[in-house]
Design a protein around this motif. Structure first.
Motif, PDB file in Angstrom:
ATOM      1  N   VAL A  78       0.836  -1.205   0.000  1.00 17.91           N
ATOM      2  CA  VAL A  78       0.000   0.000   0.000  1.00 17.91           C
ATOM      3  C   VAL A  78       0.870   1.252   0.000  1.00 17.91           C
ATOM      4  O   VAL A  78       0.599   2.220  -0.716  1.00 17.91           O
ATOM      5  N   LEU A  79       1.924   1.240   0.806  1.00 17.05           N
ATOM      6  CA  LEU A  79       2.822   2.395   0.843  1.00 17.05           C
ATOM      7  C   LEU A  79       3.523   2.610  -0.491  1.00 17.05           C
ATOM      8  O   LEU A  79       3.790   3.752  -0.874  1.00 17.05           O
ATOM      9  N   ASN A  80       3.807   1.519  -1.203  1.00 17.34           N
ATOM     10  CA  ASN A  80       4.503   1.626  -2.489  1.00 17.34           C
ATOM     11  C   ASN A  80       3.581   2.061  -3.630  1.00 17.34           C
ATOM     12  O   ASN A  80       4.042   2.613  -4.632  1.00 17.34           O
ATOM     13  N   ALA A  81       2.290   1.798  -3.490  1.00 12.52           N
ATOM     14  CA  ALA A  81       1.334   2.134  -4.543  1.00 12.52           C
ATOM     15  C   ALA A  81       1.168   3.649  -4.637  1.00 12.52           C
ATOM     16  O   ALA A  81       1.464   4.381  -3.682  1.00 12.52           O
ATOM     17  N   PRO A  82       0.694   4.159  -5.791  1.00 11.49           N
ATOM     18  CA  PRO A  82       0.411   5.599  -5.880  1.00 11.49           C
ATOM     19  C   PRO A  82      -0.563   6.017  -4.789  1.00 11.49           C
ATOM     20  O   PRO A  82      -1.547   5.323  -4.534  1.00 11.49           O
ATOM     21  N   HIS A  83      -0.292   7.125  -4.148  1.00  8.39           N
ATOM     22  CA  HIS A  83      -1.165   7.614  -3.077  1.00  8.39           C
ATOM     23  C   HIS A  83      -2.265   8.487  -3.692  1.00  8.39           C
ATOM     24  O   HIS A  83      -2.341   9.689  -3.449  1.00  8.39           O
ATOM     25  N   ASP A  84      -3.096   7.819  -4.485  1.00  9.03           N
ATOM     26  CA  ASP A  84      -4.146   8.511  -5.220  1.00  9.03           C
ATOM     27  C   ASP A  84      -5.542   8.187  -4.707  1.00  9.03           C
ATOM     28  O   ASP A  84      -6.543   8.627  -5.280  1.00  9.03           O
ATOM     29  N   GLY A  85      -5.616   7.395  -3.631  1.00  6.03           N
ATOM     30  CA  GLY A  85      -6.910   7.057  -3.053  1.00  6.03           C
ATOM     31  C   GLY A  85      -7.475   5.733  -3.499  1.00  6.03           C
ATOM     32  O   GLY A  85      -8.548   5.341  -3.031  1.00  6.03           O
ATOM     33  N   TYR A  86      -6.739   5.012  -4.351  1.00  6.87           N
ATOM     34  CA  TYR A  86      -7.279   3.764  -4.893  1.00  6.87           C
ATOM     35  C   TYR A  86      -6.656   2.511  -4.277  1.00  6.87           C
ATOM     36  O   TYR A  86      -6.990   1.396  -4.677  1.00  6.87           O
ATOM     37  N   THR A  87      -5.767   2.687  -3.296  1.00  8.33           N
ATOM     38  CA  THR A  87      -5.182   1.543  -2.598  1.00  8.33           C
ATOM     39  C   THR A  87      -5.202   1.817  -1.100  1.00  8.33           C
ATOM     40  O   THR A  87      -4.566   2.767  -0.633  1.00  8.33           O
ATOM     41  N   TRP A  88      -5.948   0.999  -0.369  1.00 12.53           N
ATOM     42  CA  TRP A  88      -6.102   1.138   1.080  1.00 12.53           C
ATOM     43  C   TRP A  88      -5.590  -0.136   1.751  1.00 12.53           C
ATOM     44  O   TRP A  88      -5.298  -1.135   1.102  1.00 12.53           O
ATOM     45  N   THR A  89      -5.516  -0.101   3.076  1.00 13.33           N
ATOM     46  CA  THR A  89      -5.199  -1.311   3.824  1.00 13.33           C
ATOM     47  C   THR A  89      -6.142  -1.441   5.016  1.00 13.33           C
ATOM     48  O   THR A  89      -6.888  -0.513   5.338  1.00 13.33           O
TER      49      THR A  89
END
Length: 342
Positions: A78-89
């Motif tokens: 999640v931290l590595n994914a783009p921080h665009d709102g489409y990946t949560w944990t």
């Protein structure tokens, strides 16, 4: 169910007042990574919550199990994914807040996340139905008499709720050894214990309830200062019957979004959490049926509720010599057991 909580289970804490200037309208599915195996405490409540969020947002919220390294692998994703709102944990907040202390992740703390809490969970000490241990006193005597090296304890990993629970029990009892056997989640750990692969499990009540009701596990104690009452079984006695001075703090679970996503993402999810999740009959029913406490909150209030268990787990890890990084690196002073800020 009654637990040692900083607020009553009936209290509903609302998030800070927000300026809802722009509504976020996602245009594709959201990935919600559960960094543990299927059937565990995080997976259970997340799969109850995700459809509520999906309906309100108008897109699928896809729950993806990605276990490994006590939840650190999925969290890092999640931290590595783009921080665009489409990946949560989703997780126990104490894990996300202290991965840096344990050395499983670097340069992350509670403020890396916008926190949405749903329930508080509590660990239960349980043994297979045919175990030689009839109560926690007998188990504790065995752990202390021979160092416990021959007693296997099934957990979801060192930093999981079960892993920290058995470590905390050892601390409170003056120190004993045990042989931890780890699984991909609390559910698999509980099932393995019921099957006789391990002699004890200290995972959360929600991961053991059906096995206890079904007579496959015998619950010996709950890590609370009050009995745990579940429909269909005798009340589970509190650990304070044997260890009256054991430090206890509620273990809060929920969904976490990187705090630096666009502001409209957080404002939209805040609004949905307050209007839909904090009034959800589905999550309330889940909590009542599985031995959790319905305790939803978000934002600053959620962070404040989470800090007691974060401080307890970070400082306990340091005292046991398990901390790779001093808790002061995430703003915790273990001499005073307070948050100092970063």
């Amino acid at each position: 169910m009654r637990l040692l909580l900083t607020c009553s289970a009936a209290t509903v804490l609302v998030g800070t007042t927000m300026t809802f200037a722009q509504e976020w309208k996602p245009d594709r599915p959201i990935n919600l990574i559960v960094p543990w195996g299927a059937g565990g405490s995080t997976d259970q409540v997340t799969r109850v919550t995700a459809p509520i969020l999906a309906e309100a947002l108008g897109v699928d919220v896809v729950v993806v199990n990605q276990p490994g390294a006590s939840g650190a692998i999925g969290t890092q994703e999640v931290l590595n994914a783009p921080h665009d709102g489409y990946t949560w944990t989703a997780n126990a907040i104490a894990n996300n807040a202290t991965y840096s202390v344990s050395g499983l992740l670097e340069n992350t703390n509670i403020d890396a996340w916008h926190v949405y809490l749903s329930v508080a969970n509590v660990p239960v000490v349980a043994v297979p139905a045919d175990s030689q241990f009839a109560d926690f006193g007998q188990l504790l005597e065995a752990l202390q008499s021979d160092g416990g090296r021959g007693i296997t304890v099934a957990t979801a990993g060192v930093t999981s709720s079960g892993g920290t629970a058995i470590a905390a029990l050892s601390d409170a009892a003056g120190g004993f050894e045990y042989n931890m056997v780890t699984y991909d989640g609390g559910g698999p750990a509980a099932i393995a214990t019921a099957s006789g692969e391990a002699m004890v499990t200290t995972q959360l009540a929600v991961e053991q309830t059906e096995l206890i009701r079904g007579g496959r596990l015998r619950a010996l104690a709950v890590l609370s200062n009050q009995p745990l009452k579940l429909d269909g079984v005798d009340p589970i006695p509190p650990i304070t019957d044997w260890l009256p001075d054991m430090p206890l703090a509620p273990d809060y679970f929920g969904i976490f979004i990187p705090s630096d996503v666009p502001a409209e993402v957080l404002a939209t999810v805040d609004k949905i959490w307050e209007e839909k999740v904090m009034t959800s009959p589905e999550i309330q029913a889940y909590a009542e049926n599985f031995g959790a406490v319905f305790a939803p909150s978000y934002g600053a209030e959620a962070r404040a509720l989470a800090m007691p268990v974060v401080i307890l787990e970070a400082c306990s890890a340091m005292e046991r010599g398990e901390a790779v990084n001093d808790p002061s690196t995430i703003g915790i002073d273990c001499e005073t057991r307070t948050e100092t800020g970063m």
